[in-house]
Motif scaffolding. Structure first.
Motif, PDB file in Angstrom:
ATOM      1  N   VAL A 149       0.850  -1.197   0.000  1.00  0.00           N
ATOM      2  CA  VAL A 149       0.000   0.000   0.000  1.00  0.00           C
ATOM      3  C   VAL A 149       0.882   1.242   0.000  1.00  0.00           C
ATOM      4  O   VAL A 149       1.770   1.397   0.843  1.00  0.00           O
ATOM      5  CB  VAL A 149      -0.946   0.005   1.227  1.00  0.00           C
ATOM      6  CG1 VAL A 149      -1.746   1.302   1.278  1.00  0.00           C
ATOM      7  CG2 VAL A 149      -1.865  -1.197   1.195  1.00  0.00           C
ATOM      8  N   LEU A 150       0.627   2.105  -0.974  1.00  0.00           N
ATOM      9  CA  LEU A 150       1.290   3.406  -1.055  1.00  0.00           C
ATOM     10  C   LEU A 150       0.359   4.423  -0.410  1.00  0.00           C
ATOM     11  O   LEU A 150      -0.779   4.587  -0.835  1.00  0.00           O
ATOM     12  CB  LEU A 150       1.546   3.776  -2.522  1.00  0.00           C
ATOM     13  CG  LEU A 150       2.244   5.112  -2.754  1.00  0.00           C
ATOM     14  CD1 LEU A 150       3.723   4.993  -2.397  1.00  0.00           C
ATOM     15  CD2 LEU A 150       2.081   5.545  -4.201  1.00  0.00           C
ATOM     16  N   ARG A 151       0.859   5.092   0.650  1.00  0.00           N
ATOM     17  CA  ARG A 151       0.031   6.085   1.362  1.00  0.00           C
ATOM     18  C   ARG A 151      -0.205   7.338   0.548  1.00  0.00           C
ATOM     19  O   ARG A 151      -1.299   7.873   0.524  1.00  0.00           O
ATOM     20  CB  ARG A 151       0.693   6.486   2.677  1.00  0.00           C
ATOM     21  CG  ARG A 151       0.465   5.556   3.816  1.00  0.00           C
ATOM     22  CD  ARG A 151       1.027   6.165   5.081  1.00  0.00           C
ATOM     23  NE  ARG A 151       2.421   6.526   4.906  1.00  0.00           N
ATOM     24  CZ  ARG A 151       3.432   5.939   5.502  1.00  0.00           C
ATOM     25  NH1 ARG A 151       3.220   4.972   6.349  1.00  0.00           N
ATOM     26  NH2 ARG A 151       4.667   6.314   5.278  1.00  0.00           N
ATOM     27  N   GLY A 152       0.863   7.842  -0.064  1.00  0.00           N
ATOM     28  CA  GLY A 152       0.748   9.091  -0.815  1.00  0.00           C
ATOM     29  C   GLY A 152       1.921   9.269  -1.750  1.00  0.00           C
ATOM     30  O   GLY A 152       2.924   8.564  -1.655  1.00  0.00           O
ATOM     31  N   GLU A 153       1.789  10.233  -2.640  1.00  0.00           N
ATOM     32  CA  GLU A 153       2.848  10.488  -3.613  1.00  0.00           C
ATOM     33  C   GLU A 153       4.169  10.847  -2.944  1.00  0.00           C
ATOM     34  O   GLU A 153       5.240  10.615  -3.495  1.00  0.00           O
ATOM     35  CB  GLU A 153       2.438  11.625  -4.575  1.00  0.00           C
ATOM     36  CG  GLU A 153       1.326  11.245  -5.534  1.00  0.00           C
ATOM     37  CD  GLU A 153      -0.072  11.456  -4.952  1.00  0.00           C
ATOM     38  OE1 GLU A 153      -0.192  11.930  -3.801  1.00  0.00           O
ATOM     39  OE2 GLU A 153      -1.045  11.147  -5.652  1.00  0.00           O
ATOM     40  N   GLU A 154       4.098  11.427  -1.755  1.00  0.00           N
ATOM     41  CA  GLU A 154       5.321  11.801  -1.025  1.00  0.00           C
ATOM     42  C   GLU A 154       6.139  10.587  -0.595  1.00  0.00           C
ATOM     43  O   GLU A 154       7.291  10.726  -0.186  1.00  0.00           O
ATOM     44  CB  GLU A 154       4.994  12.678   0.190  1.00  0.00           C
ATOM     45  CG  GLU A 154       4.203  11.985   1.280  1.00  0.00           C
ATOM     46  CD  GLU A 154       2.689  11.970   1.051  1.00  0.00           C
ATOM     47  OE1 GLU A 154       1.997  11.443   1.916  1.00  0.00           O
ATOM     48  OE2 GLU A 154       2.211  12.478   0.009  1.00  0.00           O
ATOM     49  N   ASP A 155       5.565   9.383  -0.704  1.00  0.00           N
ATOM     50  CA  ASP A 155       6.294   8.162  -0.361  1.00  0.00           C
ATOM     51  C   ASP A 155       7.092   7.624  -1.543  1.00  0.00           C
ATOM     52  O   ASP A 155       7.674   6.545  -1.475  1.00  0.00           O
ATOM     53  CB  ASP A 155       5.332   7.086   0.153  1.00  0.00           C
ATOM     54  CG  ASP A 155       4.789   7.441   1.535  1.00  0.00           C
ATOM     55  OD1 ASP A 155       5.530   8.073   2.309  1.00  0.00           O
ATOM     56  OD2 ASP A 155       3.647   7.082   1.829  1.00  0.00           O
ATOM     57  N   ILE A 156       7.127   8.383  -2.631  1.00  0.00           N
ATOM     58  CA  ILE A 156       7.999   8.081  -3.771  1.00  0.00           C
ATOM     59  C   ILE A 156       9.048   9.189  -3.803  1.00  0.00           C
ATOM     60  O   ILE A 156       8.721  10.351  -4.032  1.00  0.00           O
ATOM     61  CB  ILE A 156       7.221   8.046  -5.109  1.00  0.00           C
ATOM     62  CG1 ILE A 156       6.089   7.037  -5.049  1.00  0.00           C
ATOM     63  CG2 ILE A 156       8.176   7.732  -6.257  1.00  0.00           C
ATOM     64  CD1 ILE A 156       5.169   7.065  -6.260  1.00  0.00           C
ATOM     65  N   ARG A 157      10.295   8.818  -3.524  1.00  0.00           N
ATOM     66  CA  ARG A 157      11.366   9.819  -3.450  1.00  0.00           C
ATOM     67  C   ARG A 157      12.397   9.579  -4.545  1.00  0.00           C
ATOM     68  O   ARG A 157      12.757   8.447  -4.825  1.00  0.00           O
ATOM     69  CB  ARG A 157      12.055   9.752  -2.087  1.00  0.00           C
ATOM     70  CG  ARG A 157      11.140  10.119  -0.961  1.00  0.00           C
ATOM     71  CD  ARG A 157      11.895  10.285   0.340  1.00  0.00           C
ATOM     72  NE  ARG A 157      12.951   9.336   0.528  1.00  0.00           N
ATOM     73  CZ  ARG A 157      12.994   8.433   1.499  1.00  0.00           C
ATOM     74  NH1 ARG A 157      12.024   8.353   2.374  1.00  0.00           N
ATOM     75  NH2 ARG A 157      14.015   7.618   1.613  1.00  0.00           N
ATOM     76  N   ARG A 158      12.852  10.672  -5.126  1.00  0.00           N
ATOM     77  CA  ARG A 158      13.921  10.592  -6.124  1.00  0.00           C
ATOM     78  C   ARG A 158      15.261  10.416  -5.422  1.00  0.00           C
ATOM     79  O   ARG A 158      15.530  11.058  -4.415  1.00  0.00           O
ATOM     80  CB  ARG A 158      13.971  11.860  -6.961  1.00  0.00           C
ATOM     81  CG  ARG A 158      12.783  12.012  -7.856  1.00  0.00           C
ATOM     82  CD  ARG A 158      13.017  13.104  -8.893  1.00  0.00           C
ATOM     83  NE  ARG A 158      11.833  13.266  -9.700  1.00  0.00           N
ATOM     84  CZ  ARG A 158      11.519  12.494 -10.727  1.00  0.00           C
ATOM     85  NH1 ARG A 158      12.307  11.516 -11.064  1.00  0.00           N
ATOM     86  NH2 ARG A 158      10.423  12.691 -11.419  1.00  0.00           N
ATOM     87  N   ILE A 159      16.078   9.543  -6.003  1.00  0.00           N
ATOM     88  CA  ILE A 159      17.449   9.353  -5.521  1.00  0.00           C
ATOM     89  C   ILE A 159      18.336   9.516  -6.742  1.00  0.00           C
ATOM     90  O   ILE A 159      18.398   8.635  -7.587  1.00  0.00           O
ATOM     91  CB  ILE A 159      17.643   7.964  -4.898  1.00  0.00           C
ATOM     92  CG1 ILE A 159      16.693   7.782  -3.741  1.00  0.00           C
ATOM     93  CG2 ILE A 159      19.084   7.774  -4.459  1.00  0.00           C
ATOM     94  CD1 ILE A 159      16.710   6.402  -3.169  1.00  0.00           C
ATOM     95  N   GLY A 160      18.951  10.638  -6.834  1.00  0.00           N
ATOM     96  CA  GLY A 160      19.742  10.908  -8.023  1.00  0.00           C
ATOM     97  C   GLY A 160      18.837  11.209  -9.204  1.00  0.00           C
ATOM     98  O   GLY A 160      17.670  11.573  -9.053  1.00  0.00           O
TER      99      GLY A 160
END
Length: 156
Positions: free
Chosen positions: A111-122
């Motif tokens: 379960v993905l809570r929100g878009e903020e739980d996808i973070r860019r790394i590089g």
């Protein structure tokens, strides 16, 4: 090859112990990666139970094979970061939603809570966190298949 000035071994409980060149024993040490995503085999610290660094390994390949195997086994036991190779489906484009993904450890749902739980790394990599705090790695978002990219674009 770098000179190794310590000895590694396991105690009777299977815990990793380090003995320095001057004979000081550090019990139950743990390897910690300095750059777990960009350079997972470079820069590893061996830390004691207080989190203090007791040895530094520039590159895992610099270690003798038996030491490298022990360090790799310890890392495998404490790190769990499945790598997403394909996004199969999502229940909704609104969050929270359930993602079905194919990973290097098999297919799973989270379960993905929100878009903020996808973070860019590089520039290319993404780190996706589920509701249980498990991190999923997308090493290169541009190498995903078309279907996966289309789903991912809705959340970025």
């Amino acid at each position: 090859m770098t000179t190794i000035d310590f000895k590694l071994g396991r105690d009777s409980f299977g815990r990793l112990n380090l003995t320095t060149a001057d004979g000081v024993l550090h019990e139950h040490v743990s390897p910690v990666r300095a750059f777990p995503i960009q350079a997972p085999l470079d820069g590893l610290a061996l830390v004691n139970t207080d989190g203090k660094e007791v040895a530094w390994i520039e590159r895992l390949e610099d270690l003798p094979a038996d030491y490298a195997a022990m360090v790799a086994e310890e890392l495998g036991g404490r790190e769990f970061m499945p790598e997403i190779s394909r996004i199969v489906d999502v229940t909704s484009f609104a969050t929270p939603c359930t993602w079905t993904v194919a990973t290097d450890r098999g297919e799973t749902d989270f379960v993905l809570r929100g878009e903020e739980d996808i973070r860019r790394i590089g520039r290319d990599a993404l780190l996706v966190s589920d509701t249980h705090g498990i991190h999923f790695l997308i090493r290169n978002q541009w190498e995903l298949d078309r279907h996966s990219k289309k789903i991912l674009d809705r959340f970025l």
